[in-house]
Design a protein around this motif. Structure first.
Motif: not given
Length: 239
Positions: A146, A164-172, A202, A206
């Motif tokens: 972030t 930003n794609d990594c952020l989604e991967m970490y949340k997943d 995930d 990333c």
């Protein structure tokens, strides 16, 4: 004639002034030292003469920390991730060591669960410890990604998009770890394997998002990938 002499004197005075100014400027600039070129920090490196100025991202591969909150709701304790590479030593319980020896990354297994030891040495308890360490490390990676995405300027749009794609991967991945924990009471090893494999993927996804560029999250993702792999190996011990 007088005007000509006056003009010549003005030119001489102007020339002398320029020489003096040039000397002052030369004295104020340190001499170039080629031996120090490689040791310059990014902030000291001059911008290229042509093309847009590019902002350097701060490194995400600095040591990060894992947090453990007291079960009684006390303060959160931060553990520097140096513990992820520092073994427990000879005092580790033989049962814990046997379980970690069954993983592909035994030293990382032993180091990861160090802050979460609670006296239990069965595979399910060790799995919970390792997942807790993985969850906290993933949350830290999420925070770092972030911050890096916020630091990226317009010249780094592709990098910012990948972050930003990594952020989604970490949340997943966090959701997958939680689903794994939810499957433990019923000993649903099928769900555990599926969720942990998804979390492992995930972290790979990333890094893949940076194409040919080096992922600024590569080192952290490598640790998280190995921690997920260890969790999968521990699941195989659950009967």
């Amino acid at each position: 004639m007088a005007n000509q002499i006056l003009s010549q004197m003005k030119l001489v005075i102007l020339f002398v002034s320029l020489v003096i100014v040039d000397s002052i400027l030369a004295a104020s600039v340190p001499p170039y030292n080629s031996t120090n070129e490689d040791s310059q920090s990014p902030a000291d490196t001059p911008e290229p003469a042509d093309g847009p100025s590019q902002e350097r991202l701060p490194s995400a591969n600095a040591p990060f920390s894992v947090a453990e909150r007291s079960p009684k709701g006390g303060r959160t304790t931060l553990y520097p991730t140096s513990f992820l590479t520092s073994p427990l030593g000879k005092s580790v319980d033989p049962g814990i060591r046997k379980i970690c020896d069954s993983t592909d990354y035994s030293p990382l297994c032993l180091a990861s669960i160090k802050p979460f030891l609670n006296g239990k040495t069965d595979p399910i308890s060790v799995l919970k410890m390792h997942i807790r360490a993985s969850v906290q490390a993933t949350k830290t990676a999420l925070t770092l990604a972030t911050n890096l995405a916020s630091a990226a300027n317009r010249a780094l749009v592709p990098t910012r998009s990948a972050l930003n794609d990594c952020l989604e991967m970490y949340k997943d991945a966090l959701d997958n770890f939680q689903d794994t924990l939810n499957a433990i009471p019923s000993c649903d090893t099928g769900t555990m394997n599926s969720m942990l494999s998804a979390a492992l993927n995930d972290f790979v996804t990333c890094d893949d998002g940076f194409a040919e560029a080096k992922s600024p999250m590569a080192e952290i993702n490598d640790k998280l990938h190995k921690m997920s792999s260890n969790c999968l190996a521990i699941v195989s011990l659950i009967k």
